[in-house]
Design an enzyme around this catalytic site. Structure first.
Site, PDB file in Angstrom:
ATOM      1  N   ASP A  33       0.851  -1.192   0.000  1.00  0.00           N
ATOM      2  CA  ASP A  33       0.000   0.000   0.000  1.00  0.00           C
ATOM      3  C   ASP A  33       0.886   1.241   0.000  1.00  0.00           C
ATOM      4  OD1 ASP A  33      -3.237   0.469   0.955  1.00  0.00           O
ATOM      5  OD2 ASP A  33      -1.884   2.182   1.021  1.00  0.00           O
ATOM      6  N   ALA A  34       0.491   2.225  -0.797  1.00  0.00           N
ATOM      7  CA  ALA A  34       1.257   3.467  -0.894  1.00  0.00           C
ATOM      8  C   ALA A  34       0.999   4.400   0.287  1.00  0.00           C
ATOM      9  CB  ALA A  34       0.925   4.183  -2.203  1.00  0.00           C
ATOM     10  N   PHE A  79      -6.694  -4.472  -5.015  1.00  0.00           N
ATOM     11  CA  PHE A  79      -7.635  -3.467  -4.517  1.00  0.00           C
ATOM     12  C   PHE A  79      -7.129  -2.050  -4.787  1.00  0.00           C
ATOM     13  CE2 PHE A  79      -8.499  -7.066  -1.683  1.00  0.00           C
ATOM     14  CZ  PHE A  79      -9.876  -7.067  -1.586  1.00  0.00           C
ATOM     15  N   ALA A  80      -5.847  -1.906  -5.064  1.00  0.00           N
ATOM     16  CA  ALA A  80      -5.225  -0.581  -5.124  1.00  0.00           C
ATOM     17  C   ALA A  80      -5.885   0.278  -6.194  1.00  0.00           C
ATOM     18  CB  ALA A  80      -3.737  -0.716  -5.410  1.00  0.00           C
ATOM     19  N   ALA A  81      -6.395   1.426  -5.792  1.00  0.00           N
ATOM     20  CA  ALA A  81      -7.067   2.321  -6.745  1.00  0.00           C
ATOM     21  C   ALA A  81      -7.370   3.655  -6.093  1.00  0.00           C
ATOM     22  CB  ALA A  81      -8.379   1.694  -7.241  1.00  0.00           C
ATOM     23  N   THR A 123     -15.794  -2.306  -9.830  1.00  0.00           N
ATOM     24  CA  THR A 123     -16.973  -1.613  -9.305  1.00  0.00           C
ATOM     25  C   THR A 123     -18.136  -1.681 -10.281  1.00  0.00           C
ATOM     26  OG1 THR A 123     -17.828   0.596  -8.731  1.00  0.00           O
ATOM     27  CG2 THR A 123     -15.980   0.514 -10.248  1.00  0.00           C
ATOM     28  N   ASP A 124     -19.352  -1.611  -9.758  1.00  0.00           N
ATOM     29  CA  ASP A 124     -20.534  -1.579 -10.627  1.00  0.00           C
ATOM     30  C   ASP A 124     -20.615  -0.276 -11.428  1.00  0.00           C
ATOM     31  OD1 ASP A 124     -21.179   0.142  -8.533  1.00  0.00           O
ATOM     32  OD2 ASP A 124     -23.042  -0.862  -7.994  1.00  0.00           O
ATOM     33  N   GLU A 125     -19.821   0.724 -11.044  1.00  0.00           N
ATOM     34  CA  GLU A 125     -19.884   2.008 -11.741  1.00  0.00           C
ATOM     35  C   GLU A 125     -19.390   1.928 -13.189  1.00  0.00           C
ATOM     36  OE1 GLU A 125     -18.823   5.580  -9.587  1.00  0.00           O
ATOM     37  OE2 GLU A 125     -18.834   4.452  -7.711  1.00  0.00           O
ATOM     38  N   TYR A 148     -13.326   8.403 -12.756  1.00  0.00           N
ATOM     39  CA  TYR A 148     -13.045   7.250 -11.895  1.00  0.00           C
ATOM     40  C   TYR A 148     -13.520   5.955 -12.542  1.00  0.00           C
ATOM     41  CZ  TYR A 148     -14.128   3.679  -8.435  1.00  0.00           C
ATOM     42  OH  TYR A 148     -14.257   2.479  -7.791  1.00  0.00           O
ATOM     43  N   SER A 151     -11.590   4.910 -15.585  1.00  0.00           N
ATOM     44  CA  SER A 151     -10.274   4.329 -15.295  1.00  0.00           C
ATOM     45  C   SER A 151     -10.408   2.893 -14.811  1.00  0.00           C
ATOM     46  CB  SER A 151      -9.518   5.188 -14.275  1.00  0.00           C
ATOM     47  OG  SER A 151     -10.131   5.143 -13.001  1.00  0.00           O
ATOM     48  N   LYS A 152     -11.454   2.602 -14.043  1.00  0.00           N
ATOM     49  CA  LYS A 152     -11.679   1.232 -13.592  1.00  0.00           C
ATOM     50  C   LYS A 152     -12.077   0.333 -14.761  1.00  0.00           C
ATOM     51  CE  LYS A 152     -11.608  -0.272  -9.942  1.00  0.00           C
ATOM     52  NZ  LYS A 152     -10.492  -0.950  -9.212  1.00  0.00           N
ATOM     53  N   TYR A 205     -26.633  15.614  -2.215  1.00  0.00           N
ATOM     54  CA  TYR A 205     -26.625  16.050  -3.611  1.00  0.00           C
ATOM     55  C   TYR A 205     -28.040  16.065  -4.198  1.00  0.00           C
ATOM     56  CZ  TYR A 205     -21.528  15.608  -4.196  1.00  0.00           C
ATOM     57  OH  TYR A 205     -20.172  15.766  -4.114  1.00  0.00           O
TER      58      TYR A 205
END
Length: 330
Positions: A33-34, A79-81, A123-125, A148, A151-152, A205
């Protein structure tokens, strides 16, 4: 079995490492992990002395480091993102660098080292947005609407390409919104709790009617574990909680649990490109691998709110570190 878990100091990654070490006494886990603003090594204080656990501070964009670490690894779980949509709107470049180039670095090193399995956590996104009805399936075309999610989606396509081109054993999971302990307090539930504890209003929102499917984090960890051990190479598995709630419903639950009313809500201008509804179908992972969520939303949200209320020092510590990092960048 020796696993390299990238992004393991983050919310889901840290819970996954805890899950694996508790369930498999003979597994070894290397956590890379960073420790950017949302990575918190204190998330794993309870297992830091476990002889089967090793922490390495570093970035998946560091090719040399990745090659060194993967040389004796059996499986990679990525997982890194960078993951916060609002941040991706302000600074999309870092999302492409970490989520796309970083994933490519891992794939290249994994191919060279001949690792047994590569699991990409997505992700579902990546599917975009839904209307009032219907669900995302593994066959739903990708239609990301934010930097985001784009990119995923790019990372997912690279994982697919490494399976199709090189025959690498790859697995891809796409999950709905996670909630639970140790989540960085920029995300809705801990963010709202922390604001209410400070006597501040919570920003909602638009009209607050955007719908998300909510999944308890340890159910998600069990699902990833199931896919890692039993999933078929090259396959995608959707992981959802079947708990569709509007943002306003979640907000009201938190307000009620903390003895607040709707006067604590502040409606703000809607987010750019704000997807209206996400909902994931679990049919494939359920029928093929036998996984289904075990924690009801009512149980999970109660456990989650209680955890944050009982761990206010953790939240303060995380927020203070974030402020310190921000000052150092100025």
């Amino acid at each position: 079995m020796k696993l390299l878990v990238t992004g393991g100091a983050g919310f889901i990654g840290s819970c996954f490492i805890r899950h694996i070490l508790k369930k498999y006494s003979d597994y070894k886990v290397v956590n890379l992990d960073a420790l950017t603003y949302c990575g918190n090594i204190e998330n794993l204080d309870d297992i830091k002395d476990n002889p089967n656990y090793t922490f390495v501070q570093g970035n998946i964009c560091d090719k040399n480091l990745i090659c060194d670490l993967i040389s004796d690894i059996d499986c990679v779980v990525n997982f890194a993102a960078e993951s916060h949509v609002d941040n991706s709107i302000k600074n999309p470049g870092i999302f492409v660098e970490t989520n796309v180039q970083g994933t490519l670095n891992l794939l290249q090193a994994s191919l060279k080292a001949g690792i047994k399995k590569f699991l990409q956590v997505s992700t579902d996104e990546v599917y975009g947005t839904l209307g009032k009805t219907g669900y995302f399936y593994e066959t739903t075309p990708l239609a990301p609407n934010s930097p985001y999610s784009a990119s995923k989606a790019g990372a997912d396509m690279l994982v697919r390409a490494y399976h199709e081109t090189y025959g690498m054993f790859t697995l891809n999971t796409r999950c709905s919104n996670n909630y639970g302990p140790y989540q960085f307090p920029e995300k809705l539930i801990p963010f709202f709790i922390s604001r209410l504890l400070r006597g501040e209003k919570v920003p909602v929102y638009g009209d607050g009617l955007n719908v998300r499917d909510w999944l308890y984090v340890y159910d998600h960890c069990e699902a990833i574990d199931t896919v890692l051990h039993n999933g078929k190479s090259g396959e995608i598995y959707n992981i959802g909680g079947h708990n569709e709630k509007t943002n306003l419903e979640i907000t009201k639950l938190i307000l009620s649990a903390m003895g607040k009313d709707e006067t604590s809500i502040e409606y703000v201008q809607d987010r750019l490109g704000h997807d209206r509804r996400y909902a994931i179908a679990n049919d494939k992972i359920n029928s093929e691998l036998g996984w289904a969520p075990s924690i009801t939303f009512e149980e999970g949200i109660k456990l989650t709110i209680e955890w944050y209320l009982n761990n206010q020092e953790w939240m303060k510590s995380v927020q203070n570190k974030t402020l310190d990092m921000a000052r150092n960048l100025v």
